[in-house]
Design an enzyme around this catalytic site. Structure first.
Site, PDB file in Angstrom:
ATOM      1  N   ASP A 194      -0.172 -59.258  12.659  1.00 35.40           N
ATOM      2  CA  ASP A 194      -1.007 -58.225  11.999  1.00 35.40           C
ATOM      3  C   ASP A 194      -1.530 -57.194  12.982  1.00 35.40           C
ATOM      4  OD1 ASP A 194      -1.138 -58.981   9.357  1.00 35.40           O
ATOM      5  OD2 ASP A 194      -2.949 -60.180   9.589  1.00 35.40           O
ATOM      6  N   LYS A 242      -6.266 -66.944   7.242  1.00 37.22           N
ATOM      7  CA  LYS A 242      -5.875 -66.537   8.596  1.00 37.22           C
ATOM      8  C   LYS A 242      -6.740 -67.099   9.715  1.00 37.22           C
ATOM      9  CE  LYS A 242      -3.606 -62.382   6.938  1.00 37.22           C
ATOM     10  NZ  LYS A 242      -3.542 -60.925   6.923  1.00 37.22           N
TER      11      LYS A 242
HETATM   12  P1  ATR Z   1      -8.439 -62.130   5.481  1.00 41.97           P
HETATM   13  O1  ATR Z   1      -7.884 -63.185   6.329  1.00 41.97           O
HETATM   14  O2  ATR Z   1      -7.402 -61.507   4.631  1.00 41.97           O
HETATM   15  O3  ATR Z   1      -9.254 -61.124   6.202  1.00 41.97           O
HETATM   16  P2  ATR Z   1     -10.840 -63.532   4.874  1.00 41.97           P
HETATM   17  O4  ATR Z   1     -10.827 -64.081   6.238  1.00 41.97           O
HETATM   18  O5  ATR Z   1     -11.169 -64.443   3.721  1.00 41.97           O
HETATM   19  O6  ATR Z   1      -9.439 -62.888   4.490  1.00 41.97           O
HETATM   20  O7  ATR Z   1     -11.834 -62.272   4.880  1.00 41.97           O
HETATM   21  C1  ATR Z   1     -12.195 -61.603   3.730  1.00 41.97           C
HETATM   22  C2  ATR Z   1     -13.036 -60.393   4.099  1.00 41.97           C
HETATM   23  O8  ATR Z   1     -13.374 -59.696   2.883  1.00 41.97           O
HETATM   24  C3  ATR Z   1     -14.371 -60.727   4.747  1.00 41.97           C
HETATM   25  O9  ATR Z   1     -14.760 -59.640   5.545  1.00 41.97           O
HETATM   26  C4  ATR Z   1     -15.284 -60.845   3.513  1.00 41.97           C
HETATM   27  O10 ATR Z   1     -16.657 -60.680   3.777  1.00 41.97           O
HETATM   28  P3  ATR Z   1     -17.579 -61.951   4.178  1.00 41.97           P
HETATM   29  O11 ATR Z   1     -17.333 -62.165   5.661  1.00 41.97           O
HETATM   30  O12 ATR Z   1     -18.943 -61.540   3.862  1.00 41.97           O
HETATM   31  O13 ATR Z   1     -17.079 -63.113   3.333  1.00 41.97           O
HETATM   32  C5  ATR Z   1     -14.794 -59.684   2.715  1.00 41.97           C
HETATM   33  N1  ATR Z   1     -15.109 -59.802   1.299  1.00 41.97           N
HETATM   34  C6  ATR Z   1     -14.579 -60.690   0.427  1.00 41.97           C
HETATM   35  N2  ATR Z   1     -15.079 -60.474  -0.818  1.00 41.97           N
HETATM   36  C7  ATR Z   1     -15.948 -59.428  -0.708  1.00 41.97           C
HETATM   37  C8  ATR Z   1     -16.770 -58.709  -1.632  1.00 41.97           C
HETATM   38  N3  ATR Z   1     -16.811 -59.043  -2.921  1.00 41.97           N
HETATM   39  N4  ATR Z   1     -17.523 -57.698  -1.152  1.00 41.97           N
HETATM   40  C9  ATR Z   1     -17.479 -57.351   0.146  1.00 41.97           C
HETATM   41  N5  ATR Z   1     -16.715 -57.987   1.087  1.00 41.97           N
HETATM   42  C10 ATR Z   1     -15.954 -58.998   0.651  1.00 41.97           C
END
Ligand code: ATR
Length: 311
Positions: free
Chosen positions: A132, A77
């Site tokens: 969204d 996104k």
């Molecule tokens: P989307 O567009 O669906 O929000 P994204 O931009 O890839 O997808 O964002 C994923 C979110 O999930 C982020 O807040 C990410 O945290 P980081 O900014 O630290 O990457 C969070 N996230 C993904 N895997 C995670 C995990 N294992 N534990 C905690 N937060 C996680």
């Protein structure tokens, strides 16, 4: 009752898709295909596993093959912001793209969704929208039954979905917004943007030291069964929140929502958000009012029939 046999896809079938990674358990094809069928439209919506490093290639493939619309989910996104030919005001405002509308010029030279044109001769451009952001506000009101205006909100996640929700809720006039993210610098950057654009909102990074009306889970942790709870309950007990909204919709009750229900919170999963943003995307692509009840029924059936996990 047996399902009607779908017509075979032909060169005149209109195509829409969802791209993400992981994507296998997405319920959005059931929702959109039911909507197309209800209106008698010769359209198909298909899910594709697209890795972030292939997003630009996928974009050119879809443009060449005459796609009408694409829905983007984890992790595309924010990345998609830089890959669109033009951004709608919603994507500019909320800092993420979840709905792509393929457009071409009509006979008067006005850029028009390809799905609403009889034929396309000239170049095709990709216009990025964000549906969204409005969907989260509607879901909090309609599904969680909590008014976001004036509320104290804890938001877990500062990725594309979290960012759009944070900015939209700030615009809606929440009182205090706490941003908690695995990568704290991302939460800090988002907090700085909110402080600058919405000075009336008290925005902070980290966990609250007080009760909140709304807790929203917007990370992708929880999409896999082995994922831990997205919140350390010793640091912030769920009983401190009136309502908990989880953007994940499969299973219908995530471990976070189960814990929230047991703590006495009002709860709602991401199904409503998926439905409301999906209905908005449907209308942008086809130019027709979305058959929301049909789409909701298809979504619920799909989610109850396949207990995978998704957002
Ligand atoms: P989307 O567009 O669906 O929000 P994204 O931009 O890839 O997808 O964002 C994923 C979110 O999930 C982020 O807040 C990410 O945290 P980081 O900014 O630290 O990457 C969070 N996230 C993904 N895997 C995670 C995990 N294992 N534990 C905690 N937060 C996680």
């Amino acid at each position: 009752m047996s399902e009607p046999t779908p017509k075979p896809g032909t060169a005149s079938t209109r195509l829409a898709a969802v791209w993400g990674s992981p994507i296998r358990h997405s319920a959005s094809p059931a929702m959109h295909n039911a909507g197309f069928a209800a209106l008698g439209l010769d359209w198909r919506y298909v899910a594709f596993e697209v890795a972030p490093e292939r997003l630009a290639v996928a974009r050119e493939g879809a443009r060449a093959m005459g796609f009408c619309g694409v829905y983007l989910t984890v992790p595309h996104k924010v990345l998609a912001l830089g890959l669109m030919d033009v951004l709608d005001a919603s994507a500019e405002a909320w800092g993420a793209v979840n709905t792509v509308v393929f457009e071409a010029e009509n006979a008067e030279g006005v850029w028009t969704p390809v799905g609403q044109l009889r034929s396309v001769t000239g170049p095709v451009r990709l216009c990025g929208h964000n549906t969204d952001a409005d969907a989260i506000v509607r879901a909090l009101r309609d599904d969680l039954l909590i008014e976001p205006r004036g509320a104290r909100v804890l938001l877990l996640g500062a990725g594309g979905a979290g960012k759009a929700a944070a900015l939209r809720l700030a615009d809606e006039g929440v009182e205090t917004l706490w941003l908690q993210n695995r990568t704290a610098s991302k939460a800090a950057g988002l907090a700085a943007e909110i402080a600058q654009r919405f000075p009336a909102v008290d925005v902070r990074v980290g966990l609250p030291d007080t009760d909140v009306e709304i807790l929203i889970h917007a990370t992708s942790s929880g999409l896999k069964p082995e994922d831990p709870l997205p919140l350390d309950l010793a640091s912030y007990p769920l009983a401190r929140a009136d309502g908990v909204y989880d953007m994940i919709y499969r299973p219908a009750e995530t471990p976070l929502l189960r814990a929230a229900r047991q703590a006495g919170c009002r709860t709602a999963n991401g199904l409503g958000m998926l439905l409301y943003q999906g209905a908005a995307a449907f209308e942008l692509w086809t130019g027709r009012p979305a058959p929301v009840d049909v789409m909701r029924t298809a979504l619920v059936r799909e989610v109850q029939g396949h207990p995978g996990e998704s957002r």
